[in-house]
Design a protein around this motif. Structure first.
Motif, PDB file in Angstrom:
ATOM      1  N   MET A   1       0.833  -1.177   0.000  1.00 24.32           N
ATOM      2  CA  MET A   1       0.000   0.000   0.000  1.00 24.32           C
ATOM      3  C   MET A   1       0.879   1.243   0.000  1.00 24.32           C
ATOM      4  N   ALA A   2       0.488   2.240  -0.730  1.00 25.66           N
ATOM      5  CA  ALA A   2       1.220   3.501  -0.785  1.00 25.66           C
ATOM      6  C   ALA A   2       0.836   4.377   0.415  1.00 25.66           C
ATOM      7  N   THR A   3       1.643   5.395   0.672  1.00 23.03           N
ATOM      8  CA  THR A   3       1.419   6.286   1.802  1.00 23.03           C
ATOM      9  C   THR A   3       1.697   7.722   1.384  1.00 23.03           C
ATOM     10  N   PHE A   4       0.847   8.642   1.822  1.00 25.16           N
ATOM     11  CA  PHE A   4       1.123  10.066   1.670  1.00 25.16           C
ATOM     12  C   PHE A   4       1.905  10.517   2.892  1.00 25.16           C
ATOM     13  N   VAL A   5       3.025  11.210   2.665  1.00 22.41           N
ATOM     14  CA  VAL A   5       3.850  11.714   3.759  1.00 22.41           C
ATOM     15  C   VAL A   5       3.908  13.232   3.652  1.00 22.41           C
ATOM     16  N   ILE A   6       3.444  13.907   4.696  1.00 23.72           N
ATOM     17  CA  ILE A   6       3.492  15.371   4.762  1.00 23.72           C
ATOM     18  C   ILE A   6       4.744  15.762   5.538  1.00 23.72           C
ATOM     19  N   SER A   7       5.500  16.729   4.985  1.00 24.99           N
ATOM     20  CA  SER A   7       6.717  17.194   5.653  1.00 24.99           C
ATOM     21  C   SER A   7       6.996  18.642   5.267  1.00 24.99           C
ATOM     22  N   LYS A   8       7.973  19.225   5.964  1.00 24.87           N
ATOM     23  CA  LYS A   8       8.416  20.574   5.624  1.00 24.87           C
ATOM     24  C   LYS A   8       9.535  20.470   4.601  1.00 24.87           C
ATOM     25  N   ARG A   9       9.595  21.441   3.721  1.00 26.22           N
ATOM     26  CA  ARG A   9      10.712  21.512   2.775  1.00 26.22           C
ATOM     27  C   ARG A   9      11.959  21.922   3.542  1.00 26.22           C
ATOM     28  N   LEU A  10      13.112  21.451   3.105  1.00 29.56           N
ATOM     29  CA  LEU A  10      14.359  21.735   3.810  1.00 29.56           C
ATOM     30  C   LEU A  10      14.839  23.168   3.615  1.00 29.56           C
ATOM     31  N   ASN A  11      14.570  23.752   2.454  1.00 30.76           N
ATOM     32  CA  ASN A  11      15.152  25.057   2.133  1.00 30.76           C
ATOM     33  C   ASN A  11      14.266  26.249   2.502  1.00 30.76           C
ATOM     34  N   ASN A  12      13.036  26.004   2.925  1.00 30.99           N
ATOM     35  CA  ASN A  12      12.174  27.113   3.353  1.00 30.99           C
ATOM     36  C   ASN A  12      11.105  26.588   4.300  1.00 30.99           C
ATOM     37  N   ASP A  13      10.193  27.433   4.702  1.00 32.27           N
ATOM     38  CA  ASP A  13       9.183  27.029   5.679  1.00 32.27           C
ATOM     39  C   ASP A  13       7.895  26.534   5.041  1.00 32.27           C
ATOM     40  N   SER A  14       7.946  26.128   3.800  1.00 32.93           N
ATOM     41  CA  SER A  14       6.733  25.623   3.159  1.00 32.93           C
ATOM     42  C   SER A  14       6.585  24.119   3.409  1.00 32.93           C
ATOM     43  N   TYR A  15       5.403  23.620   3.101  1.00 32.26           N
ATOM     44  CA  TYR A  15       5.082  22.208   3.300  1.00 32.26           C
ATOM     45  C   TYR A  15       4.900  21.527   1.947  1.00 32.26           C
ATOM     46  N   LYS A  16       5.006  20.206   1.965  1.00 29.16           N
ATOM     47  CA  LYS A  16       4.798  19.398   0.762  1.00 29.16           C
ATOM     48  C   LYS A  16       4.248  18.053   1.201  1.00 29.16           C
ATOM     49  N   TYR A  17       3.730  17.316   0.246  1.00 30.34           N
ATOM     50  CA  TYR A  17       3.416  15.919   0.506  1.00 30.34           C
ATOM     51  C   TYR A  17       4.014  15.086  -0.615  1.00 30.34           C
ATOM     52  N   GLU A  18       4.310  13.849  -0.290  1.00 33.98           N
ATOM     53  CA  GLU A  18       4.840  12.905  -1.264  1.00 33.98           C
ATOM     54  C   GLU A  18       3.990  11.644  -1.201  1.00 33.98           C
ATOM     55  N   LEU A  19       3.767  11.052  -2.344  1.00 35.01           N
ATOM     56  CA  LEU A  19       3.168   9.730  -2.377  1.00 35.01           C
ATOM     57  C   LEU A  19       4.325   8.744  -2.446  1.00 35.01           C
ATOM     58  N   MET A  20       4.423   7.886  -1.432  1.00 33.69           N
ATOM     59  CA  MET A  20       5.510   6.930  -1.327  1.00 33.69           C
ATOM     60  C   MET A  20       4.996   5.537  -1.700  1.00 33.69           C
ATOM     61  N   SER A  21       5.805   4.788  -2.422  1.00 31.25           N
ATOM     62  CA  SER A  21       5.434   3.437  -2.829  1.00 31.25           C
ATOM     63  C   SER A  21       5.483   2.488  -1.637  1.00 31.25           C
ATOM     64  N   ARG A  22       5.043   1.276  -1.862  1.00 29.51           N
ATOM     65  CA  ARG A  22       5.095   0.239  -0.834  1.00 29.51           C
ATOM     66  C   ARG A  22       6.522  -0.029  -0.392  1.00 29.51           C
ATOM     67  N   LYS A  23       7.472   0.223  -1.277  1.00 33.53           N
ATOM     68  CA  LYS A  23       8.887  -0.014  -0.976  1.00 33.53           C
ATOM     69  C   LYS A  23       9.579   1.225  -0.412  1.00 33.53           C
ATOM     70  N   GLY A  24       8.842   2.317  -0.209  1.00 36.82           N
ATOM     71  CA  GLY A  24       9.410   3.519   0.378  1.00 36.82           C
ATOM     72  C   GLY A  24      10.021   4.500  -0.600  1.00 36.82           C
ATOM     73  N   LYS A  25       9.816   4.302  -1.904  1.00 40.18           N
ATOM     74  CA  LYS A  25      10.339   5.241  -2.908  1.00 40.18           C
ATOM     75  C   LYS A  25       9.291   6.308  -3.199  1.00 40.18           C
ATOM     76  N   THR A  26       9.757   7.520  -3.440  1.00 41.26           N
ATOM     77  CA  THR A  26       8.850   8.599  -3.802  1.00 41.26           C
ATOM     78  C   THR A  26       8.312   8.358  -5.203  1.00 41.26           C
ATOM     79  N   ILE A  27       6.994   8.433  -5.346  1.00 36.16           N
ATOM     80  CA  ILE A  27       6.370   8.334  -6.670  1.00 36.16           C
ATOM     81  C   ILE A  27       6.174   9.737  -7.216  1.00 36.16           C
ATOM     82  N   PHE A  28       5.564  10.617  -6.414  1.00 33.34           N
ATOM     83  CA  PHE A  28       5.458  12.017  -6.816  1.00 33.34           C
ATOM     84  C   PHE A  28       5.489  12.927  -5.606  1.00 33.34           C
ATOM     85  N   THR A  29       5.836  14.197  -5.865  1.00 30.51           N
ATOM     86  CA  THR A  29       5.938  15.220  -4.832  1.00 30.51           C
ATOM     87  C   THR A  29       5.060  16.393  -5.223  1.00 30.51           C
TER      88      THR A  29
END
Length: 116
Positions: A1-29
């Motif tokens: 099952m895939a997972t959406f991961v919400i986190s802060k961007r490293l270079n500024n104070d904005s947020y993003k989400y990534e869809l991560m594969s079952r194996k933990g690889k980013t599919i899209f950001t």
């Protein structure tokens, strides 16, 4: 099952989400968000309007393949780079198969994951 991961961007104070594969690889950001809850709102919109999502395929200047996720004529995310069109299609297939069931994990409050 895939997972959406919400986190802060490293270079500024904005947020993003990534869809991560079952194996933990980013599919899209996602694109940037000023507020954390906007990420969750867009994830829920993607899941509830899944039938309206369009995957636009591209090839970068160095020959890598990627896709953009379009919802309601607006780009909401871009995929990672794939070395072949076949792998690109597998990434899209994984989105189509698992996105509706993907859980949401919020790591935006974790400031220092590797602190001693």
């Amino acid at each position: 099952m895939a997972t959406f991961v919400i986190s802060k961007r490293l270079n500024n104070d904005s947020y993003k989400y990534e869809l991560m594969s079952r194996k933990g690889k980013t599919i899209f950001t996602s694109t940037n968000f000023e507020l954390r809850f906007e990420c969750e709102e867009e994830i829920l919109a993607l899941q509830s309007q899944f039938d309206k999502i369009v995957f636009m395929r591209f090839r970068s200047g160095n020959g890598k393949f990627f896709f953009k996720v379009i919802l309601n004529d607006k780009q909401v995310a871009a995929s990672r780079k794939y070395s072949t069109e076949h792998l690109l299609q597998r990434g899209i297939d994984e989105v189509e198969k698992y996105m509706l069931e993907a859980e949401i994990l919020d790591f935006s409050k974790v400031n220092d994951v590797f602190r001693d």
